[in-house]
Design a protein around this motif. Structure first.
Motif, PDB file in Angstrom:
ATOM      1  N   ALA A   1       0.835  -1.206   0.000  1.00  0.00           N
ATOM      2  CA  ALA A   1       0.000   0.000   0.000  1.00  0.00           C
ATOM      3  C   ALA A   1       0.870   1.255   0.000  1.00  0.00           C
ATOM      4  CB  ALA A   1      -0.934  -0.012   1.215  1.00  0.00           C
ATOM      5  N   ALA A   2       1.951   1.250   0.765  1.00  0.00           N
ATOM      6  CA  ALA A   2       2.855   2.409   0.794  1.00  0.00           C
ATOM      7  C   ALA A   2       3.502   2.636  -0.578  1.00  0.00           C
ATOM      8  CB  ALA A   2       3.926   2.218   1.868  1.00  0.00           C
ATOM      9  N   LEU A   3       3.923   1.558  -1.238  1.00  0.00           N
ATOM     10  CA  LEU A   3       4.502   1.702  -2.575  1.00  0.00           C
ATOM     11  C   LEU A   3       3.470   2.224  -3.569  1.00  0.00           C
ATOM     12  CD1 LEU A   3       6.797  -1.422  -3.119  1.00  0.00           C
ATOM     13  CD2 LEU A   3       7.470   0.939  -2.755  1.00  0.00           C
ATOM     14  N   ALA A   4       2.246   1.695  -3.494  1.00  0.00           N
ATOM     15  CA  ALA A   4       1.192   2.159  -4.402  1.00  0.00           C
ATOM     16  C   ALA A   4       0.912   3.637  -4.176  1.00  0.00           C
ATOM     17  CB  ALA A   4      -0.076   1.331  -4.214  1.00  0.00           C
ATOM     18  N   LEU A   5       0.865   4.063  -2.916  1.00  0.00           N
ATOM     19  CA  LEU A   5       0.650   5.481  -2.614  1.00  0.00           C
ATOM     20  C   LEU A   5       1.816   6.341  -3.099  1.00  0.00           C
ATOM     21  CD1 LEU A   5      -0.958   5.296   0.941  1.00  0.00           C
ATOM     22  CD2 LEU A   5      -2.074   5.925  -1.218  1.00  0.00           C
ATOM     23  N   ALA A   6       3.048   5.834  -2.931  1.00  0.00           N
ATOM     24  CA  ALA A   6       4.216   6.571  -3.417  1.00  0.00           C
ATOM     25  C   ALA A   6       4.150   6.726  -4.934  1.00  0.00           C
ATOM     26  CB  ALA A   6       5.512   5.861  -3.016  1.00  0.00           C
ATOM     27  N   GLY A   7       3.556   5.777  -5.627  1.00  0.00           N
ATOM     28  CA  GLY A   7       3.459   5.839  -7.084  1.00  0.00           C
ATOM     29  C   GLY A   7       2.342   6.719  -7.595  1.00  0.00           C
ATOM     30  N   ILE A   8       1.341   7.006  -6.762  1.00  0.00           N
ATOM     31  CA  ILE A   8       0.197   7.809  -7.210  1.00  0.00           C
ATOM     32  C   ILE A   8       0.610   9.242  -7.531  1.00  0.00           C
ATOM     33  CG2 ILE A   8      -1.973   8.849  -6.442  1.00  0.00           C
ATOM     34  CD1 ILE A   8      -2.605   6.165  -5.101  1.00  0.00           C
ATOM     35  N   LEU A   9       1.498   9.830  -6.745  1.00  0.00           N
ATOM     36  CA  LEU A   9       1.894  11.224  -6.968  1.00  0.00           C
ATOM     37  C   LEU A   9       2.485  11.438  -8.361  1.00  0.00           C
ATOM     38  CD1 LEU A   9       2.145  14.110  -5.923  1.00  0.00           C
ATOM     39  CD2 LEU A   9       4.316  13.446  -4.899  1.00  0.00           C
ATOM     40  N   PRO A  10       3.537  10.733  -8.752  1.00  0.00           N
ATOM     41  CA  PRO A  10       4.049  10.956 -10.106  1.00  0.00           C
ATOM     42  C   PRO A  10       3.073  10.491 -11.193  1.00  0.00           C
ATOM     43  CG  PRO A  10       5.315   9.231  -9.015  1.00  0.00           C
ATOM     44  CD  PRO A  10       4.391   9.826  -7.999  1.00  0.00           C
ATOM     45  N   LEU A  11       2.230   9.522 -10.905  1.00  0.00           N
ATOM     46  CA  LEU A  11       1.266   9.043 -11.890  1.00  0.00           C
ATOM     47  C   LEU A  11       0.151  10.062 -12.111  1.00  0.00           C
ATOM     48  CD1 LEU A  11       0.770   6.572 -13.651  1.00  0.00           C
ATOM     49  CD2 LEU A  11      -0.546   5.579 -11.780  1.00  0.00           C
ATOM     50  N   SER A  12      -0.250  10.751 -11.056  1.00  0.00           N
ATOM     51  CA  SER A  12      -1.345  11.717 -11.180  1.00  0.00           C
ATOM     52  C   SER A  12      -0.909  13.034 -11.810  1.00  0.00           C
ATOM     53  CB  SER A  12      -1.969  11.975  -9.807  1.00  0.00           C
ATOM     54  OG  SER A  12      -1.055  12.663  -8.970  1.00  0.00           O
ATOM     55  N   GLN A  13       0.351  13.384 -11.728  1.00  0.00           N
ATOM     56  CA  GLN A  13       0.861  14.633 -12.295  1.00  0.00           C
ATOM     57  C   GLN A  13       2.138  14.371 -13.100  1.00  0.00           C
ATOM     58  OE1 GLN A  13      -0.543  17.701 -12.066  1.00  0.00           O
ATOM     59  NE2 GLN A  13      -2.253  16.764 -11.006  1.00  0.00           N
ATOM     60  N   PRO A  14       2.061  13.630 -14.208  1.00  0.00           N
ATOM     61  CA  PRO A  14       3.292  13.255 -14.909  1.00  0.00           C
ATOM     62  C   PRO A  14       4.071  14.434 -15.484  1.00  0.00           C
ATOM     63  CG  PRO A  14       1.368  12.578 -16.168  1.00  0.00           C
ATOM     64  CD  PRO A  14       0.874  13.067 -14.844  1.00  0.00           C
ATOM     65  N   VAL A  15       3.378  15.460 -15.975  1.00  0.00           N
ATOM     66  CA  VAL A  15       4.108  16.608 -16.530  1.00  0.00           C
ATOM     67  C   VAL A  15       4.788  17.383 -15.413  1.00  0.00           C
ATOM     68  CG1 VAL A  15       3.885  18.792 -17.786  1.00  0.00           C
ATOM     69  CG2 VAL A  15       2.613  16.774 -18.544  1.00  0.00           C
ATOM     70  N   LEU A  16       4.053  17.620 -14.334  1.00  0.00           N
ATOM     71  CA  LEU A  16       4.649  18.305 -13.183  1.00  0.00           C
ATOM     72  C   LEU A  16       5.799  17.485 -12.618  1.00  0.00           C
ATOM     73  CD1 LEU A  16       4.650  20.609 -11.128  1.00  0.00           C
ATOM     74  CD2 LEU A  16       2.938  19.329  -9.834  1.00  0.00           C
ATOM     75  N   ALA A  17       5.607  16.174 -12.542  1.00  0.00           N
ATOM     76  CA  ALA A  17       6.673  15.305 -12.042  1.00  0.00           C
ATOM     77  C   ALA A  17       7.879  15.353 -12.964  1.00  0.00           C
ATOM     78  CB  ALA A  17       6.170  13.870 -11.906  1.00  0.00           C
ATOM     79  N   GLY A  18       7.632  15.437 -14.276  1.00  0.00           N
ATOM     80  CA  GLY A  18       8.746  15.552 -15.215  1.00  0.00           C
ATOM     81  C   GLY A  18       9.502  16.852 -15.033  1.00  0.00           C
ATOM     82  N   LEU A  19       8.788  17.929 -14.752  1.00  0.00           N
ATOM     83  CA  LEU A  19       9.442  19.228 -14.549  1.00  0.00           C
ATOM     84  C   LEU A  19      10.111  19.320 -13.180  1.00  0.00           C
ATOM     85  CD1 LEU A  19       6.733  21.546 -16.133  1.00  0.00           C
ATOM     86  CD2 LEU A  19       8.926  20.850 -17.116  1.00  0.00           C
TER      87      LEU A  19
END
Length: 184
Positions: A28-46
């Motif tokens: 669950a912690a890994l899945a939650l850690a993955g939601i942030l970059p998955l939900s905002q891929p452009v922002l995460a890329g920047l």
């Protein structure tokens, strides 16, 4: 199925039964850690160095702890190896954000390919969770190769999605495994 194989499977599942909550929580912690970059891929890329560096540090610390404490579901060497690799790359991203922006696609591509190959190699030494290991390993290798081959702009936009997808799927697979272990 031979008697030795049946006994091995039963022993592994029973020992996993006592750790099912930890395995599910880790997932669950890994899945939650993955939601942030998955939900905002452009922002995460920047914001690549900060967002992805932090996600890799969290994932690396969890994997390292799983390996060292022997509470992980796979072999200790895989948890420790991917944990150390994740920590080193995550800390590198935070240490030099400008350099990270230039080389991040290759570093993360390397991380994905290395984790994918390790997961695929583990299939030969474990009976637990082989299907998920195969799927995750193939996805990680394909995403890593894509990052090596993509142009810089595409790679930057794709980075958040690739890491988010990898962490989320890895986390979901561990949650399913945890609940499966609970039954034994």
């Amino acid at each position: 199925m031979t008697m030795a194989t049946a006994n091995w499977d039963e022993t592994v599942w029973r020992s996993g039964h006592t750790a099912w909550k930890w395995v599910a929580g880790y997932g669950a912690a890994l899945a939650l850690a993955g939601i942030l970059p998955l939900s905002q891929p452009v922002l995460a890329g920047l914001a690549l160095a900060w967002v992805l560096g932090f996600a890799l540090i969290v994932a690396g610390a969890l994997a390292l702890w799983a390996g060292v404490s022997r509470r992980g579901w796979r072999s200790e060497w895989l948890d420790i190896g991917t944990g150390l690799l994740s920590l080193v790359i995550g800390l590198g991203l935070l240490a030099s954000p400008l350099f990270a922006a230039i080389s991040l696609a290759w570093m993360l591509g390397f991380w994905l390919v290395a984790c994918g190959v390790a997961e695929l190699a583990t299939i030969a030494t474990t009976r637990l969770h082989r299907g998920w290991l195969a799927v995750l390993g193939i996805i990680d290798v394909v995403l890593g190769i894509f990052l090596f081959a993509a142009d810089p702009v595409t790679a930057l936009a794709f980075l958040g999605f690739a890491i988010g997808l990898s962490l989320t799927l890895r986390g979901i697979s561990l949650v399913f495994l945890g609940f499966r272990l609970r039954r034994y």
